[in-house]
Design a protein around this motif. Structure first.
Motif, PDB file in Angstrom:
ATOM      1  N   LEU A 270       7.420   9.290   0.506  1.00 34.84           N
ATOM      2  CA  LEU A 270       6.455   8.255   0.185  1.00 34.84           C
ATOM      3  C   LEU A 270       6.649   7.067   1.119  1.00 34.84           C
ATOM      4  O   LEU A 270       7.773   6.768   1.530  1.00 34.84           O
ATOM      5  CB  LEU A 270       6.618   7.799  -1.257  1.00 34.84           C
ATOM      6  CG  LEU A 270       6.541   8.874  -2.334  1.00 34.84           C
ATOM      7  CD1 LEU A 270       6.641   8.239  -3.722  1.00 34.84           C
ATOM      8  CD2 LEU A 270       5.275   9.692  -2.214  1.00 34.84           C
ATOM      9  N   SER A 271       5.556   6.393   1.429  1.00 38.14           N
ATOM     10  CA  SER A 271       5.597   5.200   2.264  1.00 38.14           C
ATOM     11  C   SER A 271       4.977   4.031   1.508  1.00 38.14           C
ATOM     12  O   SER A 271       4.087   4.214   0.682  1.00 38.14           O
ATOM     13  CB  SER A 271       4.836   5.423   3.567  1.00 38.14           C
ATOM     14  OG  SER A 271       5.407   6.474   4.321  1.00 38.14           O
ATOM     15  N   CYS A 272       5.443   2.843   1.826  1.00 35.46           N
ATOM     16  CA  CYS A 272       4.903   1.623   1.232  1.00 35.46           C
ATOM     17  C   CYS A 272       4.762   0.599   2.355  1.00 35.46           C
ATOM     18  O   CYS A 272       5.757   0.040   2.832  1.00 35.46           O
ATOM     19  CB  CYS A 272       5.822   1.109   0.137  1.00 35.46           C
ATOM     20  SG  CYS A 272       5.306  -0.460  -0.606  1.00 35.46           S
TER      21      CYS A 272
ATOM     22  N   GLN B 216       0.854  -1.182   0.000  1.00 38.87           N
ATOM     23  CA  GLN B 216       0.000   0.000   0.000  1.00 38.87           C
ATOM     24  C   GLN B 216       0.888   1.229   0.000  1.00 38.87           C
ATOM     25  O   GLN B 216       1.531   1.530   0.999  1.00 38.87           O
ATOM     26  CB  GLN B 216      -0.907   0.000   1.235  1.00 38.87           C
ATOM     27  CG  GLN B 216      -1.830   1.195   1.344  1.00 38.87           C
ATOM     28  CD  GLN B 216      -3.022   1.104   0.407  1.00 38.87           C
ATOM     29  OE1 GLN B 216      -3.494   0.017   0.112  1.00 38.87           O
ATOM     30  NE2 GLN B 216      -3.487   2.241  -0.062  1.00 38.87           N
ATOM     31  N   ALA B 217       0.901   1.937  -1.126  1.00 37.49           N
ATOM     32  CA  ALA B 217       1.712   3.152  -1.239  1.00 37.49           C
ATOM     33  C   ALA B 217       0.902   4.364  -0.817  1.00 37.49           C
ATOM     34  O   ALA B 217      -0.307   4.434  -1.047  1.00 37.49           O
ATOM     35  CB  ALA B 217       2.204   3.319  -2.670  1.00 37.49           C
ATOM     36  N   SER B 218       1.577   5.325  -0.212  1.00 31.88           N
ATOM     37  CA  SER B 218       0.916   6.557   0.210  1.00 31.88           C
ATOM     38  C   SER B 218       1.946   7.682   0.305  1.00 31.88           C
ATOM     39  O   SER B 218       3.152   7.438   0.224  1.00 31.88           O
ATOM     40  CB  SER B 218       0.241   6.366   1.570  1.00 31.88           C
ATOM     41  OG  SER B 218       1.201   6.051   2.559  1.00 31.88           O
ATOM     42  N   GLY B 219       1.443   8.909   0.476  1.00 30.89           N
ATOM     43  CA  GLY B 219       2.332  10.045   0.688  1.00 30.89           C
ATOM     44  C   GLY B 219       2.457  10.998  -0.477  1.00 30.89           C
ATOM     45  O   GLY B 219       3.121  12.031  -0.364  1.00 30.89           O
ATOM     46  N   GLY B 220       1.842  10.667  -1.597  1.00 31.99           N
ATOM     47  CA  GLY B 220       1.917  11.562  -2.746  1.00 31.99           C
ATOM     48  C   GLY B 220       1.140  12.840  -2.516  1.00 31.99           C
ATOM     49  O   GLY B 220       0.389  12.971  -1.554  1.00 31.99           O
TER      50      GLY B 220
END
Length: 126
Positions: A19-21, A4-8
């Motif tokens: 960015l985090s994964c 689950q990628a996030s932070g954009g």
């Protein structure tokens, strides 16, 4: 493994973003993890790779010196710290993982990674 990628988000040129994964399994068990990106109308390209032990990191020439890949095995999360962002960094960023170790000559090949996150959009305005 599910990622689950996030932070954009939308930032200005020169700004920083992380960015985090998040992984559904132990990142310590992942042989290889990496980040790729895809700009509109372009093919997906390699950004960065981190080895299972975090001892080795590799970067695309276009981001070397500005981006840093890392992972926190206690949190089962991989990160991409992006500094000095440029408009040409605008893209959807994807995290990827493989349980097996990918040889260095193949880390830029997206086909070597078995698991992918859904992508997070980074937009850098000039």
């Amino acid at each position: 493994v599910q990622l689950q990628a996030s932070g954009g988000g939308l930032v200005q040129a020169g700004d920083a973003l992380r960015l985090s994964c998040a992984a559904s399994e132990r990142t310590s068990n992942m042989g290889s993890m990496g980040w790729f990106r895809q700009a509109r109308g372009k093919e997906r390209e390699f950004v960065a790779h981190i080895s299972y032990s975090s001892s080795y990191t590799y970067y695309a020439d276009s981001v070397k010196g500005r981006f840093t890949i890392s992972k926190d095995n206690a949190k089962n999360t991989m990160y991409l710290q992006m500094n000095s962002l440029k408009p040409e960094d605008t893209a959807v960023y994807y995290c990827a993982a493989s349980r097996s170790r990918i040889i260095v000559s193949a880390i830029r090949d997206a086909g070597m990674y078995r698991s992918w996150g859904q992508g997070t959009l980074v937009t850098v305005s000039s």
